[in-house]
Design a protein around this motif. Structure first.
Motif, PDB file in Angstrom:
ATOM      1  N   LEU A  30      -4.701   3.795  11.075  1.00  4.37           N
ATOM      2  CA  LEU A  30      -5.412   3.040  10.037  1.00  4.37           C
ATOM      3  C   LEU A  30      -4.820   3.303   8.660  1.00  4.37           C
ATOM      4  O   LEU A  30      -4.626   2.382   7.860  1.00  4.37           O
ATOM      5  N   GLN A  31      -4.550   4.586   8.388  1.00  7.00           N
ATOM      6  CA  GLN A  31      -4.025   4.946   7.073  1.00  7.00           C
ATOM      7  C   GLN A  31      -2.661   4.325   6.829  1.00  7.00           C
ATOM      8  O   GLN A  31      -2.379   3.815   5.730  1.00  7.00           O
ATOM      9  N   SER A  32      -1.796   4.342   7.840  1.00  9.04           N
ATOM     10  CA  SER A  32      -0.468   3.753   7.688  1.00  9.04           C
ATOM     11  C   SER A  32      -0.537   2.235   7.546  1.00  9.04           C
ATOM     12  O   SER A  32       0.168   1.641   6.717  1.00  9.04           O
ATOM     13  N   LEU A  33      -1.377   1.603   8.354  1.00  4.52           N
ATOM     14  CA  LEU A  33      -1.544   0.156   8.233  1.00  4.52           C
ATOM     15  C   LEU A  33      -2.071  -0.211   6.852  1.00  4.52           C
ATOM     16  O   LEU A  33      -1.642  -1.209   6.251  1.00  4.52           O
ATOM     17  N   ASN A  34      -2.985   0.603   6.335  1.00  4.17           N
ATOM     18  CA  ASN A  34      -3.535   0.343   5.012  1.00  4.17           C
ATOM     19  C   ASN A  34      -2.439   0.380   3.957  1.00  4.17           C
ATOM     20  O   ASN A  34      -2.357  -0.497   3.082  1.00  4.17           O
ATOM     21  N   GLY A  35      -1.568   1.409   4.035  1.00  7.56           N
ATOM     22  CA  GLY A  35      -0.481   1.497   3.070  1.00  7.56           C
ATOM     23  C   GLY A  35       0.467   0.312   3.168  1.00  7.56           C
ATOM     24  O   GLY A  35       0.901  -0.234   2.141  1.00  7.56           O
ATOM     25  N   SER A  36       0.776  -0.100   4.403  1.00  2.39           N
ATOM     26  CA  SER A  36       1.682  -1.238   4.579  1.00  2.39           C
ATOM     27  C   SER A  36       1.076  -2.529   4.030  1.00  2.39           C
ATOM     28  O   SER A  36       1.750  -3.309   3.335  1.00  2.39           O
ATOM     29  N   ASP A 178     -10.659  -0.654   0.851  1.00  4.56           N
ATOM     30  CA  ASP A 178      -9.393  -0.750   0.121  1.00  4.56           C
ATOM     31  C   ASP A 178      -8.729  -2.103   0.349  1.00  4.56           C
ATOM     32  O   ASP A 178      -8.222  -2.744  -0.588  1.00  4.56           O
ATOM     33  N   LEU A 179      -8.725  -2.561   1.599  1.00  2.00           N
ATOM     34  CA  LEU A 179      -8.098  -3.847   1.903  1.00  2.00           C
ATOM     35  C   LEU A 179      -8.812  -5.016   1.231  1.00  2.00           C
ATOM     36  O   LEU A 179      -8.178  -5.980   0.783  1.00  2.00           O
ATOM     37  N   LEU A 181     -10.811  -4.779  -1.579  1.00  2.00           N
ATOM     38  CA  LEU A 181     -10.804  -4.662  -3.037  1.00  2.00           C
ATOM     39  C   LEU A 181      -9.429  -4.908  -3.648  1.00  2.00           C
ATOM     40  O   LEU A 181      -9.328  -5.292  -4.813  1.00  2.00           O
ATOM     41  N   ASN A 182      -8.345  -4.669  -2.891  1.00  3.05           N
ATOM     42  CA  ASN A 182      -7.006  -4.840  -3.463  1.00  3.05           C
ATOM     43  C   ASN A 182      -6.765  -6.237  -4.024  1.00  3.05           C
ATOM     44  O   ASN A 182      -6.453  -6.379  -5.214  1.00  3.05           O
ATOM     45  N   PRO A 183      -6.888  -7.303  -3.229  1.00  2.92           N
ATOM     46  CA  PRO A 183      -6.656  -8.636  -3.816  1.00  2.92           C
ATOM     47  C   PRO A 183      -7.698  -9.003  -4.871  1.00  2.92           C
ATOM     48  O   PRO A 183      -7.381  -9.714  -5.835  1.00  2.92           O
ATOM     49  N   VAL A 184      -8.937  -8.514  -4.701  1.00  2.00           N
ATOM     50  CA  VAL A 184      -9.993  -8.838  -5.665  1.00  2.00           C
ATOM     51  C   VAL A 184      -9.659  -8.288  -7.046  1.00  2.00           C
ATOM     52  O   VAL A 184      -9.764  -8.989  -8.066  1.00  2.00           O
ATOM     53  N   LEU A 185      -9.239  -7.023  -7.110  1.00  2.44           N
ATOM     54  CA  LEU A 185      -8.991  -6.385  -8.406  1.00  2.44           C
ATOM     55  C   LEU A 185      -7.595  -6.672  -8.943  1.00  2.44           C
ATOM     56  O   LEU A 185      -7.365  -6.584 -10.148  1.00  2.44           O
ATOM     57  N   ILE A 186      -6.651  -7.004  -8.074  1.00  2.00           N
ATOM     58  CA  ILE A 186      -5.325  -7.399  -8.563  1.00  2.00           C
ATOM     59  C   ILE A 186      -5.393  -8.762  -9.248  1.00  2.00           C
ATOM     60  O   ILE A 186      -4.882  -8.949 -10.363  1.00  2.00           O
ATOM     61  N   GLY A 199      -5.179  -2.664 -10.717  1.00  2.00           N
ATOM     62  CA  GLY A 199      -6.235  -3.063  -9.807  1.00  2.00           C
ATOM     63  C   GLY A 199      -5.999  -2.540  -8.399  1.00  2.00           C
ATOM     64  O   GLY A 199      -6.949  -2.186  -7.692  1.00  2.00           O
ATOM     65  N   SER A 200      -4.723  -2.489  -7.978  1.00  2.00           N
ATOM     66  CA  SER A 200      -4.415  -1.932  -6.665  1.00  2.00           C
ATOM     67  C   SER A 200      -4.786  -0.451  -6.610  1.00  2.00           C
ATOM     68  O   SER A 200      -5.383   0.028  -5.646  1.00  2.00           O
ATOM     69  N   ALA A 201      -4.430   0.281  -7.671  1.00  2.00           N
ATOM     70  CA  ALA A 201      -4.792   1.703  -7.738  1.00  2.00           C
ATOM     71  C   ALA A 201      -6.300   1.872  -7.822  1.00  2.00           C
ATOM     72  O   ALA A 201      -6.876   2.771  -7.196  1.00  2.00           O
ATOM     73  N   ALA A 202      -6.959   1.005  -8.601  1.00  2.00           N
ATOM     74  CA  ALA A 202      -8.411   1.096  -8.744  1.00  2.00           C
ATOM     75  C   ALA A 202      -9.104   0.809  -7.414  1.00  2.00           C
ATOM     76  O   ALA A 202     -10.126   1.439  -7.084  1.00  2.00           O
ATOM     77  N   ALA A 203      -8.569  -0.129  -6.636  1.00  3.00           N
ATOM     78  CA  ALA A 203      -9.145  -0.422  -5.326  1.00  3.00           C
ATOM     79  C   ALA A 203      -9.096   0.812  -4.430  1.00  3.00           C
ATOM     80  O   ALA A 203     -10.078   1.149  -3.760  1.00  3.00           O
TER      81      ALA A 203
END
Length: 480
Positions: A30-36, A178-179, A181-186, A199-203
Protein backbone atom coordinates in the motif's frame (compact mmCIF):
# COMPACT_ATOMS: atom_id res chain seq x y z
CA UNK A 1 -6.29 -10.81 24.16
CA UNK A 2 -7.12 -7.72 22.08
CA UNK A 3 -8.69 -8.04 18.63
CA UNK A 4 -6.01 -8.66 16.03
CA UNK A 5 -3.37 -9.57 18.61
CA UNK A 6 -1.69 -12.96 18.29
CA UNK A 7 0.18 -15.02 20.84
CA UNK A 8 3.28 -15.78 18.80
CA UNK A 9 4.66 -18.19 21.41
CA UNK A 10 1.92 -20.82 21.11
CA UNK A 11 0.32 -22.94 18.43
CA UNK A 12 1.51 -23.93 14.96
CA UNK A 13 4.47 -21.86 13.82
CA UNK A 14 3.85 -21.92 10.06
CA UNK A 15 0.27 -20.63 9.98
CA UNK A 16 0.87 -18.16 12.82
CA UNK A 17 3.85 -16.61 11.05
CA UNK A 18 1.98 -16.45 7.75
CA UNK A 19 -1.10 -14.76 9.22
CA UNK A 20 1.12 -12.37 11.15
CA UNK A 21 3.31 -11.46 8.18
CA UNK A 22 0.65 -10.98 5.49
CA UNK A 23 -0.81 -7.72 6.91
CA UNK A 24 2.71 -6.25 7.09
CA UNK A 25 3.30 -7.21 3.45
CA UNK A 26 -0.02 -5.58 2.58
CA UNK A 27 1.02 -2.40 4.40
CA UNK A 28 4.31 -2.26 2.47
CA UNK A 29 2.55 -2.70 -0.86
CA UNK A 30 0.00 0.00 0.00
CA UNK A 31 2.75 2.42 0.96
CA UNK A 32 4.67 1.86 -2.28
CA UNK A 33 1.55 2.14 -4.42
CA UNK A 34 0.69 5.36 -2.62
CA UNK A 35 4.09 6.84 -3.42
CA UNK A 36 3.84 5.81 -7.07
CA UNK A 37 0.33 7.22 -7.49
CA UNK A 38 1.23 10.48 -5.74
CA UNK A 39 4.15 10.87 -8.15
CA UNK A 40 1.71 10.37 -11.03
CA UNK A 41 -0.60 13.09 -9.63
CA UNK A 42 2.31 15.53 -9.28
CA UNK A 43 3.71 14.71 -12.71
CA UNK A 44 0.37 14.94 -14.53
CA UNK A 45 -0.81 18.13 -12.82
CA UNK A 46 2.42 20.05 -12.19
CA UNK A 47 5.00 18.70 -14.66
CA UNK A 48 8.55 17.39 -14.63
CA UNK A 49 9.98 20.17 -12.45
CA UNK A 50 7.57 19.23 -9.67
CA UNK A 51 8.51 15.55 -9.96
CA UNK A 52 12.19 16.50 -9.69
CA UNK A 53 11.35 18.62 -6.64
CA UNK A 54 9.58 15.80 -4.82
CA UNK A 55 12.42 13.39 -5.68
CA UNK A 56 14.96 15.68 -4.02
CA UNK A 57 12.75 16.26 -0.98
CA UNK A 58 11.94 12.57 -0.61
CA UNK A 59 15.64 11.68 -0.48
CA UNK A 60 15.99 13.82 2.65
CA UNK A 61 12.86 12.29 4.16
CA UNK A 62 14.18 8.79 3.52
CA UNK A 63 17.23 9.51 5.67
CA UNK A 64 15.00 10.63 8.54
CA UNK A 65 12.75 7.59 8.25
CA UNK A 66 15.78 5.29 8.16
CA UNK A 67 16.92 6.52 11.57
CA UNK A 68 13.43 6.28 13.08
CA UNK A 69 12.99 2.83 11.54
CA UNK A 70 16.05 1.67 13.45
CA UNK A 71 14.69 3.05 16.73
CA UNK A 72 11.31 1.49 15.93
CA UNK A 73 12.83 -1.94 15.32
CA UNK A 74 14.78 -1.73 18.58
CA UNK A 75 11.59 -0.88 20.47
CA UNK A 76 9.70 -3.65 18.64
CA UNK A 77 12.22 -6.21 19.89
CA UNK A 78 11.99 -4.91 23.47
CA UNK A 79 8.19 -4.88 23.36
CA UNK A 80 7.98 -8.32 21.76
CA UNK A 81 10.32 -9.89 24.30
CA UNK A 82 8.38 -8.33 27.18
CA UNK A 83 5.10 -9.49 25.62
CA UNK A 84 6.46 -13.01 25.28
CA UNK A 85 7.47 -12.91 28.95
CA UNK A 86 3.86 -11.86 29.78
CA UNK A 87 5.18 -8.61 31.30
CA UNK A 88 2.86 -5.94 29.86
CA UNK A 89 4.21 -3.26 32.19
CA UNK A 90 7.72 -3.79 30.79
CA UNK A 91 6.31 -3.58 27.26
CA UNK A 92 4.61 -0.29 28.12
CA UNK A 93 7.80 1.10 29.62
CA UNK A 94 9.74 0.22 26.48
CA UNK A 95 7.00 1.69 24.30
CA UNK A 96 6.77 4.86 26.40
CA UNK A 97 10.52 5.47 26.22
CA UNK A 98 10.51 4.92 22.45
CA UNK A 99 7.56 7.24 21.84
CA UNK A 100 8.89 9.95 24.17
CA UNK A 101 12.30 9.86 22.54
CA UNK A 102 10.80 9.79 19.04
CA UNK A 103 8.60 12.80 19.82
CA UNK A 104 11.56 14.88 21.02
CA UNK A 105 13.62 13.75 18.04
CA UNK A 106 10.79 14.61 15.63
CA UNK A 107 10.36 18.10 17.11
CA UNK A 108 14.09 18.74 16.76
CA UNK A 109 14.12 17.46 13.17
CA UNK A 110 10.99 19.45 12.23
CA UNK A 111 12.44 22.70 13.60
CA UNK A 112 15.90 22.18 12.15
CA UNK A 113 14.42 20.99 8.88
CA UNK A 114 12.21 24.04 8.43
CA UNK A 115 15.17 26.35 9.06
CA UNK A 116 17.76 24.33 7.19
CA UNK A 117 15.67 23.15 4.21
CA UNK A 118 17.28 25.61 1.73
CA UNK A 119 20.78 24.53 2.75
CA UNK A 120 19.84 20.85 2.51
CA UNK A 121 18.50 21.30 -1.03
CA UNK A 122 21.63 23.20 -2.07
CA UNK A 123 23.75 20.40 -0.62
CA UNK A 124 21.90 17.97 -2.88
CA UNK A 125 22.55 20.26 -5.86
CA UNK A 126 18.83 20.55 -6.51
CA UNK A 127 18.28 22.01 -10.00
CA UNK A 128 17.50 25.74 -9.88
CA UNK A 129 14.24 25.35 -11.78
CA UNK A 130 12.99 22.86 -9.16
CA UNK A 131 14.42 24.57 -6.07
CA UNK A 132 11.43 26.71 -5.02
CA UNK A 133 8.99 23.86 -5.56
CA UNK A 134 11.17 21.46 -3.57
CA UNK A 135 11.48 23.99 -0.74
CA UNK A 136 7.71 24.47 -0.47
CA UNK A 137 7.13 20.72 -0.53
CA UNK A 138 9.87 19.91 1.96
CA UNK A 139 8.84 22.51 4.54
CA UNK A 140 5.28 21.23 4.67
CA UNK A 141 6.60 17.70 5.08
CA UNK A 142 8.81 18.82 7.96
CA UNK A 143 5.79 20.34 9.71
CA UNK A 144 4.09 16.96 9.62
CA UNK A 145 7.18 15.16 10.87
CA UNK A 146 6.13 14.65 14.54
CA UNK A 147 2.82 12.95 13.68
CA UNK A 148 4.36 10.92 10.86
CA UNK A 149 7.27 9.58 12.88
CA UNK A 150 5.12 8.92 15.93
CA UNK A 151 2.74 6.96 13.73
CA UNK A 152 5.63 4.84 12.44
CA UNK A 153 6.89 4.23 15.98
CA UNK A 154 3.42 3.38 17.26
CA UNK A 155 2.58 0.91 14.50
CA UNK A 156 5.91 -0.88 14.94
CA UNK A 157 5.27 -1.12 18.68
CA UNK A 158 1.81 -2.56 18.09
CA UNK A 159 3.34 -5.23 15.82
CA UNK A 160 5.66 -6.13 18.67
CA UNK A 161 2.63 -7.18 20.74
CA UNK A 162 1.64 -9.62 17.98
CA UNK A 163 -0.95 -7.40 16.28
CA UNK A 164 -0.21 -6.79 12.58
CA UNK A 165 -3.83 -6.23 11.51
CA UNK A 166 -4.36 -2.93 13.34
CA UNK A 167 -1.36 -1.22 11.63
CA UNK A 168 -2.63 -2.51 8.27
CA UNK A 169 -6.10 -1.01 8.79
CA UNK A 170 -4.69 2.39 9.65
CA UNK A 171 -2.20 2.27 6.79
CA UNK A 172 -5.23 1.65 4.56
CA UNK A 173 -6.89 4.75 6.05
CA UNK A 174 -3.72 6.81 5.60
CA UNK A 175 -3.22 5.80 1.97
CA UNK A 176 -6.90 6.29 1.11
CA UNK A 177 -6.94 9.80 2.53
CA UNK A 178 -3.66 10.70 0.85
CA UNK A 179 -4.85 9.52 -2.57
CA UNK A 180 -8.09 11.48 -2.27
CA UNK A 181 -6.58 14.67 -0.87
CA UNK A 182 -3.67 14.91 -3.34
CA UNK A 183 -5.65 16.02 -6.43
CA UNK A 184 -8.03 18.06 -4.25
CA UNK A 185 -5.29 20.17 -2.66
CA UNK A 186 -3.04 20.32 -5.73
CA UNK A 187 -5.79 21.64 -8.02
CA UNK A 188 -8.07 23.30 -5.45
CA UNK A 189 -11.13 21.20 -6.20
CA UNK A 190 -14.39 22.35 -4.60
CA UNK A 191 -13.88 24.72 -1.65
CA UNK A 192 -10.24 23.60 -1.16
CA UNK A 193 -7.45 26.05 -2.01
CA UNK A 194 -5.14 25.32 -4.96
CA UNK A 195 -1.77 24.85 -3.27
CA UNK A 196 0.14 23.22 -6.11
CA UNK A 197 3.07 21.10 -4.96
CA UNK A 198 2.57 22.24 -1.37
CA UNK A 199 -0.89 20.69 -1.68
CA UNK A 200 0.66 17.28 -2.35
CA UNK A 201 2.77 17.60 0.81
CA UNK A 202 -0.23 18.92 2.75
CA UNK A 203 -2.32 15.94 1.62
CA UNK A 204 0.34 13.58 2.99
CA UNK A 205 0.50 15.62 6.21
CA UNK A 206 -3.28 15.71 6.75
CA UNK A 207 -3.59 11.99 6.02
CA UNK A 208 -0.81 11.30 8.52
CA UNK A 209 -2.34 13.45 11.26
CA UNK A 210 -5.82 12.00 10.82
CA UNK A 211 -4.71 8.36 10.69
CA UNK A 212 -2.41 8.86 13.70
CA UNK A 213 -5.20 10.46 15.76
CA UNK A 214 -7.54 7.65 14.73
CA UNK A 215 -4.96 5.03 15.75
CA UNK A 216 -4.54 6.63 19.18
CA UNK A 217 -8.32 6.80 19.65
CA UNK A 218 -8.67 3.16 18.58
CA UNK A 219 -5.91 2.08 20.95
CA UNK A 220 -7.76 3.53 23.93
CA UNK A 221 -11.25 2.54 22.83
CA UNK A 222 -10.15 -1.10 22.43
CA UNK A 223 -7.81 -0.97 25.44
CA UNK A 224 -4.88 -2.32 23.41
CA UNK A 225 -1.90 -3.54 25.46
CA UNK A 226 0.35 -0.52 24.84
CA UNK A 227 -2.10 2.15 26.00
CA UNK A 228 -0.76 4.30 28.85
CA UNK A 229 -2.91 5.49 31.75
CA UNK A 230 -2.37 7.23 35.09
CA UNK A 231 1.13 6.78 36.45
CA UNK A 232 2.13 5.03 33.21
CA UNK A 233 2.28 8.41 31.46
CA UNK A 234 5.63 8.87 33.22
CA UNK A 235 6.99 6.16 30.92
CA UNK A 236 7.04 8.77 28.14
CA UNK A 237 10.06 10.28 29.86
CA UNK A 238 12.80 8.04 28.42
CA UNK A 239 14.75 6.15 31.06
CA UNK A 240 18.45 6.69 30.44
CA UNK A 241 19.39 3.00 30.16
CA UNK A 242 16.43 2.28 27.86
CA UNK A 243 17.41 5.32 25.81
CA UNK A 244 20.93 3.94 25.54
CA UNK A 245 19.61 0.65 24.18
CA UNK A 246 17.34 2.41 21.68
CA UNK A 247 20.30 4.38 20.36
CA UNK A 248 22.97 1.65 20.54
CA UNK A 249 20.70 -0.99 18.99
CA UNK A 250 18.57 1.30 16.83
CA UNK A 251 21.25 3.26 14.99
CA UNK A 252 22.88 0.20 13.35
CA UNK A 253 19.46 -0.95 12.10
CA UNK A 254 18.74 2.49 10.67
CA UNK A 255 22.20 2.58 9.12
CA UNK A 256 21.42 -0.66 7.28
CA UNK A 257 18.78 1.21 5.29
CA UNK A 258 21.13 4.12 4.68
CA UNK A 259 23.87 1.74 3.49
CA UNK A 260 21.40 0.14 1.05
CA UNK A 261 20.35 3.57 -0.19
CA UNK A 262 23.94 4.77 -0.58
CA UNK A 263 24.80 1.63 -2.54
CA UNK A 264 21.81 2.31 -4.77
CA UNK A 265 22.98 5.87 -5.43
CA UNK A 266 26.43 4.60 -6.43
CA UNK A 267 24.82 2.08 -8.78
CA UNK A 268 22.72 4.80 -10.41
CA UNK A 269 25.87 6.83 -10.99
CA UNK A 270 27.55 3.85 -12.67
CA UNK A 271 24.48 3.12 -14.80
CA UNK A 272 24.33 6.76 -15.91
CA UNK A 273 27.76 6.31 -17.48
CA UNK A 274 26.26 3.74 -19.84
CA UNK A 275 24.01 6.29 -21.50
CA UNK A 276 20.40 7.44 -21.53
CA UNK A 277 18.99 4.11 -22.75
CA UNK A 278 20.60 2.21 -19.87
CA UNK A 279 19.42 4.80 -17.35
CA UNK A 280 15.84 4.59 -18.59
CA UNK A 281 15.89 0.78 -18.60
CA UNK A 282 17.41 0.69 -15.11
CA UNK A 283 14.81 3.14 -13.80
CA UNK A 284 11.98 0.92 -15.03
CA UNK A 285 13.63 -2.23 -13.65
CA UNK A 286 14.09 -0.55 -10.28
CA UNK A 287 10.39 0.25 -10.11
CA UNK A 288 9.65 -3.48 -10.33
CA UNK A 289 12.53 -4.47 -8.05
CA UNK A 290 11.14 -2.26 -5.29
CA UNK A 291 8.19 -4.65 -5.06
CA UNK A 292 10.48 -7.70 -5.01
CA UNK A 293 12.03 -6.39 -1.79
CA UNK A 294 8.71 -6.24 0.04
CA UNK A 295 8.39 -9.92 1.02
CA UNK A 296 11.83 -9.89 2.62
CA UNK A 297 11.01 -6.73 4.58
CA UNK A 298 7.61 -8.01 5.71
CA UNK A 299 8.65 -11.57 6.52
CA UNK A 300 11.94 -10.40 8.05
CA UNK A 301 10.02 -8.08 10.38
CA UNK A 302 7.52 -10.83 11.19
CA UNK A 303 10.15 -13.43 12.07
CA UNK A 304 11.99 -10.85 14.18
CA UNK A 305 8.89 -10.01 16.24
CA UNK A 306 7.86 -13.67 16.52
CA UNK A 307 11.36 -14.77 17.53
CA UNK A 308 11.59 -11.95 20.08
CA UNK A 309 8.33 -12.99 21.73
CA UNK A 310 9.52 -16.59 21.91
CA UNK A 311 12.88 -15.52 23.33
CA UNK A 312 11.03 -13.52 25.97
CA UNK A 313 9.05 -16.62 26.82
CA UNK A 314 12.19 -18.78 26.91
CA UNK A 315 10.97 -20.85 23.93
CA UNK A 316 14.31 -21.44 22.21
CA UNK A 317 12.90 -24.71 20.91
CA UNK A 318 10.77 -22.75 18.41
CA UNK A 319 13.48 -20.46 16.99
CA UNK A 320 14.88 -22.86 14.37
CA UNK A 321 11.39 -23.60 13.04
CA UNK A 322 10.57 -19.88 12.85
CA UNK A 323 13.73 -19.40 10.77
CA UNK A 324 12.87 -22.34 8.49
CA UNK A 325 9.31 -21.20 7.86
CA UNK A 326 10.52 -17.64 7.26
CA UNK A 327 12.93 -18.87 4.58
CA UNK A 328 10.25 -21.05 2.95
CA UNK A 329 7.74 -18.18 2.80
CA UNK A 330 10.41 -15.79 1.54
CA UNK A 331 11.36 -18.12 -1.31
CA UNK A 332 7.70 -18.80 -2.11
CA UNK A 333 6.47 -15.20 -2.21
CA UNK A 334 9.53 -13.63 -3.82
CA UNK A 335 9.93 -16.51 -6.26
CA UNK A 336 6.31 -16.17 -7.38
CA UNK A 337 6.71 -12.41 -7.85
CA UNK A 338 9.91 -12.89 -9.87
CA UNK A 339 8.18 -15.46 -12.09
CA UNK A 340 5.19 -13.18 -12.70
CA UNK A 341 7.40 -10.16 -13.46
CA UNK A 342 9.45 -12.14 -15.94
CA UNK A 343 6.37 -13.68 -17.58
CA UNK A 344 4.59 -10.33 -17.94
CA UNK A 345 7.76 -8.29 -18.39
CA UNK A 346 6.73 -6.44 -21.54
CA UNK A 347 3.44 -4.91 -20.33
CA UNK A 348 4.96 -4.16 -16.91
CA UNK A 349 8.01 -2.42 -18.35
CA UNK A 350 5.82 -0.61 -20.89
CA UNK A 351 3.99 1.07 -18.00
CA UNK A 352 7.16 3.04 -17.33
CA UNK A 353 8.87 3.13 -20.73
CA UNK A 354 6.09 3.09 -23.29
CA UNK A 355 5.06 0.16 -25.44
CA UNK A 356 7.60 0.73 -28.22
CA UNK A 357 10.54 1.95 -26.14
CA UNK A 358 13.99 0.84 -27.28
CA UNK A 359 14.91 0.46 -23.60
CA UNK A 360 12.58 -2.51 -23.02
CA UNK A 361 14.99 -5.20 -24.36
CA UNK A 362 17.77 -3.88 -22.12
CA UNK A 363 15.43 -3.71 -19.12
CA UNK A 364 14.39 -7.30 -19.86
CA UNK A 365 18.05 -8.36 -19.83
CA UNK A 366 18.51 -6.67 -16.44
CA UNK A 367 15.44 -8.49 -15.15
CA UNK A 368 16.64 -11.91 -16.31
CA UNK A 369 20.10 -11.46 -14.79
CA UNK A 370 19.28 -9.70 -11.52
CA UNK A 371 15.67 -10.33 -10.45
CA UNK A 372 16.25 -13.76 -8.91
CA UNK A 373 19.02 -12.33 -6.69
CA UNK A 374 16.35 -10.74 -4.49
CA UNK A 375 15.49 -14.24 -3.29
CA UNK A 376 19.08 -14.64 -2.06
CA UNK A 377 19.16 -11.25 -0.40
CA UNK A 378 15.78 -11.91 1.19
CA UNK A 379 17.22 -15.05 2.78
CA UNK A 380 19.91 -12.91 4.40
CA UNK A 381 17.18 -10.59 5.74
CA UNK A 382 15.47 -13.56 7.43
CA UNK A 383 18.69 -14.47 9.23
CA UNK A 384 19.17 -10.80 10.17
CA UNK A 385 15.64 -10.68 11.59
CA UNK A 386 16.25 -13.68 13.86
CA UNK A 387 19.57 -12.34 15.14
CA UNK A 388 18.07 -8.89 15.62
CA UNK A 389 15.44 -10.43 17.90
CA UNK A 390 18.26 -11.24 20.31
CA UNK A 391 19.84 -7.77 20.15
CA UNK A 392 22.53 -8.57 17.55
CA UNK A 393 22.54 -5.58 15.18
CA UNK A 394 26.11 -4.51 14.35
CA UNK A 395 27.01 -7.79 12.64
CA UNK A 396 24.17 -7.52 10.07
CA UNK A 397 25.27 -3.93 9.35
CA UNK A 398 28.84 -5.08 8.68
CA UNK A 399 27.58 -7.87 6.42
CA UNK A 400 25.47 -5.34 4.49
CA UNK A 401 28.50 -3.09 3.95
CA UNK A 402 30.67 -6.02 2.82
CA UNK A 403 27.98 -7.35 0.47
CA UNK A 404 26.78 -4.10 -1.09
CA UNK A 405 30.06 -2.22 -1.30
CA UNK A 406 32.73 -4.90 -1.15
CA UNK A 407 31.18 -7.74 -3.15
CA UNK A 408 28.76 -5.85 -5.44
CA UNK A 409 31.00 -2.94 -6.38
CA UNK A 410 34.10 -5.13 -6.21
CA UNK A 411 32.58 -7.54 -8.73
CA UNK A 412 31.73 -4.62 -11.00
CA UNK A 413 35.26 -3.23 -10.83
CA UNK A 414 36.85 -6.60 -11.65
CA UNK A 415 34.35 -7.79 -14.26
CA UNK A 416 33.61 -4.57 -16.17
CA UNK A 417 36.68 -4.75 -18.46
CA UNK A 418 35.51 -8.22 -19.58
CA UNK A 419 31.70 -7.99 -19.40
CA UNK A 420 30.96 -4.33 -20.01
CA UNK A 421 27.58 -3.12 -18.75
CA UNK A 422 26.52 -6.67 -17.92
CA UNK A 423 28.90 -6.49 -14.95
CA UNK A 424 26.45 -4.03 -13.38
CA UNK A 425 23.51 -6.42 -13.59
CA UNK A 426 25.58 -9.47 -12.49
CA UNK A 427 26.86 -7.48 -9.50
CA UNK A 428 23.40 -7.89 -7.94
CA UNK A 429 23.65 -11.70 -7.66
CA UNK A 430 27.27 -11.35 -6.49
CA UNK A 431 26.31 -9.02 -3.63
CA UNK A 432 23.18 -10.96 -2.69
CA UNK A 433 24.99 -14.32 -2.61
CA UNK A 434 27.70 -12.81 -0.40
CA UNK A 435 25.08 -11.43 2.00
CA UNK A 436 23.28 -14.79 2.18
CA UNK A 437 26.47 -16.80 2.78
CA UNK A 438 27.77 -14.46 5.48
CA UNK A 439 24.39 -14.16 7.20
CA UNK A 440 23.85 -17.93 7.08
CA UNK A 441 27.33 -18.59 8.45
CA UNK A 442 26.76 -16.11 11.28
CA UNK A 443 23.38 -17.64 12.11
CA UNK A 444 24.47 -21.28 12.10
CA UNK A 445 27.69 -20.50 13.94
CA UNK A 446 25.35 -19.77 16.83
CA UNK A 447 27.28 -17.33 19.00
CA UNK A 448 24.53 -14.73 18.51
CA UNK A 449 22.46 -16.84 20.91
CA UNK A 450 24.71 -15.96 23.84
CA UNK A 451 23.30 -12.47 24.42
CA UNK A 452 19.71 -11.60 25.18
CA UNK A 453 18.26 -8.11 25.27
CA UNK A 454 15.32 -7.70 27.64
CA UNK A 455 13.32 -5.18 29.62
CA UNK A 456 13.33 -6.51 33.21
CA UNK A 457 9.99 -6.99 34.97
CA UNK A 458 10.49 -4.72 37.94
CA UNK A 459 13.47 -2.40 37.49
CA UNK A 460 13.77 0.85 35.54
CA UNK A 461 16.68 -0.45 33.53
CA UNK A 462 17.48 -2.75 30.61
CA UNK A 463 19.94 -5.57 30.86
CA UNK A 464 21.54 -8.07 28.56
CA UNK A 465 21.17 -11.57 29.99
CA UNK A 466 22.79 -14.75 28.87
CA UNK A 467 20.30 -17.17 27.42
CA UNK A 468 22.10 -19.98 25.69
CA UNK A 469 21.12 -23.54 25.03
CA UNK A 470 24.63 -24.60 26.01
CA UNK A 471 25.14 -22.39 29.06
CA UNK A 472 22.17 -21.58 31.28
CA UNK A 473 23.98 -19.32 33.76
CA UNK A 474 26.47 -16.49 33.68
CA UNK A 475 26.69 -13.06 32.15
CA UNK A 476 28.60 -11.70 29.19
CA UNK A 477 28.70 -8.50 27.22
CA UNK A 478 26.06 -8.15 24.50
CA UNK A 479 26.96 -9.22 21.00
CA UNK A 480 26.34 -7.10 17.98
Amino acid sequence: MAAGQRDLTQGPIGSTLLLFGLPTLGSNILQSLNGSINTIWVGRFLGEQAVAATANANLIMFLMFSIVFGFGMASTVLIAQATGARDIDAARRAFGSAVGFCFLFALLVATAGWIGAPALLRLLATPAEAFDLALAYLRVIFISMPATLLSVMMTMGVRGTGDARTPFYFMLLNVGLDLILNPVLILGLGPAPAWGIAGSAAATAFAGFISFAALVAYTYSRDLPLRLRGAEWSYLRPAMVQLRILVVKGLPMGLQMIVASASGLVMIGLVNREGLLATAAYGAAQQLWSYLQMPSMAIGGAVSAMAAQNLGAGRWDRISKITAYGLVYLVGFTGLMVALMLWFHHPLLALFLGDKSAAIPLAWRMQVIASWSFILFGGAMIYFGIMRANGVVVRPLIIMIVALFGARLGFYAVAYPYMGADALWWSYPAGSLTALLLAGYSYYRGDWRSAKLMVPPSEEECVENVNSEAEATGRIAPVG
